[in-house]
Write a protein that holds these residues in place. Structure first.
Motif, PDB file in Angstrom:
ATOM      1  N   SER A 140       3.969  -7.505   4.640  1.00 55.14           N
ATOM      2  CA  SER A 140       3.555  -6.039   3.627  1.00 55.14           C
ATOM      3  C   SER A 140       4.692  -6.864   3.104  1.00 55.14           C
ATOM      4  O   SER A 140       6.387  -6.277   3.097  1.00 55.14           O
ATOM      5  CB  SER A 140       3.595  -5.333   4.645  1.00 55.14           C
ATOM      6  OG  SER A 140       4.642  -4.708   5.685  1.00 55.14           O
ATOM      7  N   CYS A 141       4.682  -6.460   1.874  1.00 50.79           N
ATOM      8  CA  CYS A 141       6.084  -6.224   1.076  1.00 50.79           C
ATOM      9  C   CYS A 141       6.939  -5.612   1.133  1.00 50.79           C
ATOM     10  O   CYS A 141       6.553  -3.797   1.026  1.00 50.79           O
ATOM     11  CB  CYS A 141       4.759  -5.359  -0.906  1.00 50.79           C
ATOM     12  SG  CYS A 141       6.639  -5.582  -1.775  1.00 50.79           S
ATOM     13  N   THR A 142       8.131  -5.795   0.964  1.00 48.83           N
ATOM     14  CA  THR A 142       9.303  -5.410   1.644  1.00 48.83           C
ATOM     15  C   THR A 142       9.992  -3.411   1.004  1.00 48.83           C
ATOM     16  O   THR A 142      10.147  -2.798   1.221  1.00 48.83           O
ATOM     17  CB  THR A 142      10.322  -5.906   1.732  1.00 48.83           C
ATOM     18  OG1 THR A 142      10.625  -6.683   0.873  1.00 48.83           O
ATOM     19  CG2 THR A 142      10.258  -6.297   3.286  1.00 48.83           C
ATOM     20  N   ILE A 143       9.710  -4.713  -0.347  1.00 48.51           N
ATOM     21  CA  ILE A 143       9.839  -3.115  -2.019  1.00 48.51           C
ATOM     22  C   ILE A 143       8.775  -2.070  -2.157  1.00 48.51           C
ATOM     23  O   ILE A 143       9.241  -1.018  -2.312  1.00 48.51           O
ATOM     24  CB  ILE A 143       9.592  -3.884  -3.190  1.00 48.51           C
ATOM     25  CG1 ILE A 143      10.352  -5.388  -3.152  1.00 48.51           C
ATOM     26  CG2 ILE A 143       9.912  -3.505  -4.318  1.00 48.51           C
ATOM     27  CD1 ILE A 143      11.840  -6.181  -3.154  1.00 48.51           C
ATOM     28  N   CYS A 144       7.822  -2.232  -1.319  1.00 50.54           N
ATOM     29  CA  CYS A 144       6.371  -0.699  -1.933  1.00 50.54           C
ATOM     30  C   CYS A 144       5.838  -0.752  -0.700  1.00 50.54           C
ATOM     31  O   CYS A 144       5.318   0.101  -0.366  1.00 50.54           O
ATOM     32  CB  CYS A 144       5.550  -1.916  -2.686  1.00 50.54           C
ATOM     33  SG  CYS A 144       4.490  -2.925  -2.557  1.00 50.54           S
ATOM     34  N   LYS A 145       6.324  -1.519   0.193  1.00 52.86           N
ATOM     35  CA  LYS A 145       5.500  -1.406   1.939  1.00 52.86           C
ATOM     36  C   LYS A 145       3.935  -1.342   1.687  1.00 52.86           C
ATOM     37  O   LYS A 145       3.235  -0.594   2.356  1.00 52.86           O
ATOM     38  CB  LYS A 145       6.325   0.310   2.325  1.00 52.86           C
ATOM     39  CG  LYS A 145       7.322   0.281   2.129  1.00 52.86           C
ATOM     40  CD  LYS A 145       8.543  -0.195   3.474  1.00 52.86           C
ATOM     41  CE  LYS A 145       9.519  -0.290   3.143  1.00 52.86           C
ATOM     42  NZ  LYS A 145      10.330  -1.091   3.845  1.00 52.86           N
ATOM     43  N   ALA A 179       2.299  -0.729  -0.891  1.00 60.24           N
ATOM     44  CA  ALA A 179       1.479   0.309  -2.144  1.00 60.24           C
ATOM     45  C   ALA A 179       1.064  -0.868  -3.353  1.00 60.24           C
ATOM     46  O   ALA A 179       0.294  -0.569  -4.082  1.00 60.24           O
ATOM     47  CB  ALA A 179       2.045   1.019  -2.480  1.00 60.24           C
ATOM     48  N   GLY A 180       1.887  -1.862  -3.242  1.00 58.13           N
ATOM     49  CA  GLY A 180       1.438  -2.733  -4.660  1.00 58.13           C
ATOM     50  C   GLY A 180       2.492  -2.194  -5.760  1.00 58.13           C
ATOM     51  O   GLY A 180       3.060  -1.324  -5.786  1.00 58.13           O
ATOM     52  N   CYS A 181       3.042  -3.827  -5.451  1.00 58.45           N
ATOM     53  CA  CYS A 181       4.606  -3.245  -7.042  1.00 58.45           C
ATOM     54  C   CYS A 181       4.492  -5.323  -7.564  1.00 58.45           C
ATOM     55  O   CYS A 181       3.963  -6.074  -7.489  1.00 58.45           O
ATOM     56  CB  CYS A 181       6.080  -3.117  -6.229  1.00 58.45           C
ATOM     57  SG  CYS A 181       6.753  -4.257  -5.308  1.00 58.45           S
ATOM     58  N   PRO A 182       5.586  -5.401  -8.338  1.00 57.34           N
ATOM     59  CA  PRO A 182       5.082  -7.210  -9.166  1.00 57.34           C
ATOM     60  C   PRO A 182       5.526  -7.595  -8.556  1.00 57.34           C
ATOM     61  O   PRO A 182       5.283  -8.629  -8.965  1.00 57.34           O
ATOM     62  CB  PRO A 182       6.291  -6.020 -10.349  1.00 57.34           C
ATOM     63  CG  PRO A 182       6.212  -5.291 -10.370  1.00 57.34           C
ATOM     64  CD  PRO A 182       5.810  -3.969  -8.971  1.00 57.34           C
ATOM     65  N   MET A 183       6.902  -7.760  -7.218  1.00 58.48           N
ATOM     66  CA  MET A 183       7.378  -7.889  -6.315  1.00 58.48           C
ATOM     67  C   MET A 183       6.295  -8.882  -5.592  1.00 58.48           C
ATOM     68  O   MET A 183       6.073 -10.024  -5.390  1.00 58.48           O
ATOM     69  CB  MET A 183       8.035  -8.274  -5.589  1.00 58.48           C
ATOM     70  CG  MET A 183       8.918  -8.170  -4.198  1.00 58.48           C
ATOM     71  SD  MET A 183       9.852 -10.024  -5.333  1.00 58.48           S
ATOM     72  CE  MET A 183      11.190  -9.706  -4.417  1.00 58.48           C
ATOM     73  N   CYS A 184       5.329  -8.419  -5.477  1.00 60.96           N
ATOM     74  CA  CYS A 184       4.340  -8.738  -4.707  1.00 60.96           C
ATOM     75  C   CYS A 184       2.587  -8.774  -5.648  1.00 60.96           C
ATOM     76  O   CYS A 184       1.928  -8.931  -4.342  1.00 60.96           O
ATOM     77  CB  CYS A 184       3.591  -7.403  -3.753  1.00 60.96           C
ATOM     78  SG  CYS A 184       3.309  -6.065  -3.998  1.00 60.96           S
ATOM     79  N   LYS A 185       2.803  -8.573  -6.904  1.00 55.67           N
ATOM     80  CA  LYS A 185       1.955  -8.814  -8.091  1.00 55.67           C
ATOM     81  C   LYS A 185       0.972  -8.185  -6.994  1.00 55.67           C
ATOM     82  O   LYS A 185      -0.402  -8.044  -7.373  1.00 55.67           O
ATOM     83  CB  LYS A 185       1.098 -10.228  -7.460  1.00 55.67           C
ATOM     84  CG  LYS A 185       2.157 -10.979  -8.642  1.00 55.67           C
ATOM     85  CD  LYS A 185       1.801 -12.351  -8.554  1.00 55.67           C
ATOM     86  CE  LYS A 185       2.601 -13.409  -8.890  1.00 55.67           C
ATOM     87  NZ  LYS A 185       3.141 -14.674  -7.812  1.00 55.67           N
TER      88      LYS A 185
HETATM   89 ZN   LIG Z   1       5.285  -5.055  -3.225  1.00 54.30          ZN
END
Ligand SMILES: [Zn+2]
Length: 345
Positions: free
Chosen positions: A263-268, A270-276
């Protein structure tokens, strides 16, 4: 009366400064000498009423200490000034500071990963960066026509040779082969190291990067062992509650093969550019060691099974520190590197 005198002389002492030895001696005689002001004041003090003595006693002692302390500190300064004049050095100049270095972010991440796996009993194995075709491709079950062997991906050094073309290794899996060839199961090791691919340098690709691979071979090793090992690793590295998922994939050297997302470490999630905006990021490839690979390395694949996994250290560092451009890692810009100061020097 006595109090007024003390106040006046206190101001005089505080204001006094010199670097001249003669002037300082005059100061000593005036205040601290056998016929000096302090002696006079103490004589006067004897004559005051017992009531005044109680309040003035403390003030008087402090005054005497002040005069002595001032004399001592000026004496030291004067001596330094004299001795540095003799030697041509000015010892009163401030010292030159020196910068403490910092660990490279890749070294920090590499060490953290090694520490986590060492808790599970994995040892560190290393091998050469210049490899032959056998250790880099053939033993790992790469078909002859596999694109990774193509000139576009591999830096070839020499054609031909006893064990095939000589090239810069394209992955640290070659170390797994060497380990299995030269030892007997069980194997439980991780292989950190630099690898090379013939790619144009950009923010997202580089001609060299760093991997850590892992290998576990023993009797009755299953995919469940692989999942639990990697699950533990992720919880240790990114914190408890980090989710993992496995997606089927293909690698020549593992069967079945999978890619693992967290699970994306940046947005947990929720969705962000890092995880597209998917909430998931891929961090490694893994799978059960293909029986062909075990046999190529002289290991009985009926008796032994194993799992292997591999990840890019840059990728892990990227998720940890949000470094968006791969080129930062190799430019050695001190402004970049200094951000990763650590107590682990
Ligand atoms: Zn993310």
């Amino acid at each position: 009366m006595l109090q007024d005198k003390i106040t006046q002389y206190t101001a005089e002492i505080n204001a006094f400064s010199t670097s001249n030895a003669d002037e300082l001696e005059q100061f000593r005689i005036k205040f601290l000498g056998t016929k000096g002001i302090i002696k006079d004041i103490f004589d006067e003090f004897k004559a005051v009423s017992p009531e005044e003595k109680r309040t003035l006693g403390k003030v008087l002692n402090e005054f005497k200490q002040l005069a002595e302390a001032r004399y001592q500190s000026l004496k030291e300064e004067t001596e330094v000034a004299v001795s540095s004049k003799d030697s041509g050095l000015d010892l009163t100049l401030p010292g030159e500071g020196f910068d403490v270095g910092s660990r490279h972010p890749l070294a920090l991440v590499r060490r953290e990963i090694i520490e986590i796996f060492s808790k599970l009993g994995f040892v560190v194995a290393e091998g050469p960066e210049i490899e032959d075709d056998w250790h880099n491709f053939s033993a790992l079950n790469f078909p002859e026509e596999h694109p990774a062997r193509d000139m576009q991906d591999t830096f070839f050094i020499k054609k031909g040779g006893e064990k095939g073309d000589i090239a810069l290794r394209t992955h640290t899996s070659s170390v797994q082969v060497r380990m299995m060839e030269h030892g007997k199961p069980p194997f439980r090791a991780i292989m950190p190291g630099r690898v090379y691919r013939n790619e144009a340098i950009s923010a997202r690709a580089h001609c060299f990067f760093h991997q850590i691979e892992g290998l576990y071979v023993d009797e009755n090793v299953s995919f469940a062992d692989l999942k639990q090992t990697l699950f533990y690793f992720v919880q240790e590295l990114y914190g408890e509650g980090t989710k993992v998922r496995f997606r089927p994939s293909y690698f020549p050297f593992t069967e079945p093969s999978a890619e693992m997302d967290i699970s994306c470490t940046i947005c947990k999630g929720a969705g962000c550019p890092m995880c597209k905006y998917s909430g998931w990021v891929e961090i490694l490839g893994c799978g059960m060691v293909d029986p062909n690979v075990l046999e190529n390395c002289g290991i009985d694949s009926k008796k032994y099974s194993g799992f292997a996994f591999g990840m890019g250290i840059e990728r892990i560092a990227n998720l940890k520190y949000e470094i968006k451009d791969l080129r930062f890692f190799s430019e050695n810009d001190a402004r970049f590197l200094k951000q990763y100061k650590t107590s682990l020097i």
